[in-house]
Design a protein around this motif. Structure first.
Motif, short mmCIF file in Angstrom:
data_model
loop_
_atom_site.label_atom_id
_atom_site.label_comp_id
_atom_site.label_asym_id
_atom_site.label_seq_id
_atom_site.Cartn_x
_atom_site.Cartn_y
_atom_site.Cartn_z
N SER A 75 0.83 -1.21 0.00
CA SER A 75 0.00 0.00 0.00
C SER A 75 0.86 1.25 0.00
CB SER A 75 -0.92 0.01 1.21
OG SER A 75 -1.79 -1.09 1.18
N VAL A 119 -1.96 -3.46 -10.09
CA VAL A 119 -2.84 -3.17 -8.95
C VAL A 119 -4.28 -3.52 -9.29
CG1 VAL A 119 -3.82 -1.30 -7.56
CG2 VAL A 119 -1.36 -1.41 -7.93
N GLU A 122 -4.66 -7.51 -9.79
CA GLU A 122 -4.61 -8.28 -8.54
C GLU A 122 -5.77 -7.94 -7.61
OE1 GLU A 122 -0.99 -8.80 -6.47
OE2 GLU A 122 0.15 -9.13 -8.30
N THR A 123 -6.10 -6.67 -7.48
CA THR A 123 -7.19 -6.28 -6.60
C THR A 123 -8.51 -6.83 -7.13
OG1 THR A 123 -6.01 -4.27 -6.04
CG2 THR A 123 -8.34 -4.32 -5.51
N GLU A 127 -10.47 -9.54 -4.79
CA GLU A 127 -11.71 -9.10 -4.17
C GLU A 127 -12.96 -9.66 -4.85
OE1 GLU A 127 -11.59 -4.86 -3.86
OE2 GLU A 127 -9.94 -4.91 -2.42
#
Length: 189
Positions: A75, A119, A122-123, A127
């Motif tokens: 992050s 990002v 993968e996110t 999720e």
């Protein structure tokens, strides 16, 4: 957020001539040596901080105890990267430049976009409520049965092999070009 920060670069051909015609003093401030020096050193500090974040990943191999979770460090890497993109916008005034500076900026855009790709990929996968992913959407039931499906772990590893290697190559190119940019900036002052 990164897309919004990058927008002025796409519109620089429109607003820089307007700025030159309507508010020449603001354009002069954006092009002064002191302004470029200050914003350049802030960019350099952020680049060094980004490189220092690699210690977290390499810390175990080098037997260095680095506090914090991988999620915290990732992050931090993302937020500092966004700050870096914003500071580059301030440093350049949104102008793409000519010759080497244009190429240098496009390599930087490649670094930012490859990071953004990683990002988002993968996110989005982590999720998602889906357990398996395929080439064809689940709604196309007849066709979806014929194509293999991949679970989250292997899919992320395969995507990471593409975007992370691209990101590392672009970061390496950017680092070399940054050294050359700094040399040229101080040599020709």
């Amino acid at each position: 957020m990164v897309a919004a920060i990058l927008t002025p670069f796409a519109l620089s051909g429109v607003y820089i001539p307007l700025l030159r015609d309507r508010n020449f003093n603001a354009l002069i401030v954006l092009q002064t040596d002191l302004y470029k020096l200050i914003t350049g050193f802030v960019v350099l500090a952020l680049v060094f901080f980004e490189l220092a974040l690699a210690l977290r990943k390499r810390g175990r191999r080098w037997k260095i105890a680095v506090p914090g979770s991988i999620l915290l460090w990732r992050s931090l890497h993302i937020f500092v990267g966004v700050a870096l993109v914003a500071t580059v916008l301030l440093h350049t005034g949104g102008a793409v430049g000519d010759n080497f500076n244009a190429l240098f900026l496009w390599v930087f855009f490649g670094v930012a976009l490859s990071a953004l790709m990683g990002v988002v990929a993968e996110t989005g996968i982590l999720e998602s409520s889906q357990k398996y992913f395929g080439l064809v959407p689940q709604s196309w039931q007849g066709l979806a049965k014929r194509f293999p499906k991949v679970s989250k772990g292997p899919l992320i590893r395969k995507l990471r092999a593409i975007w992370l290697s691209t990101h590392i190559i672009l970061v390496s190119m950017f680092s070399v070009m940054l050294g050359f940019h700094i040399f040229v900036a101080f040599y020709f002052q």
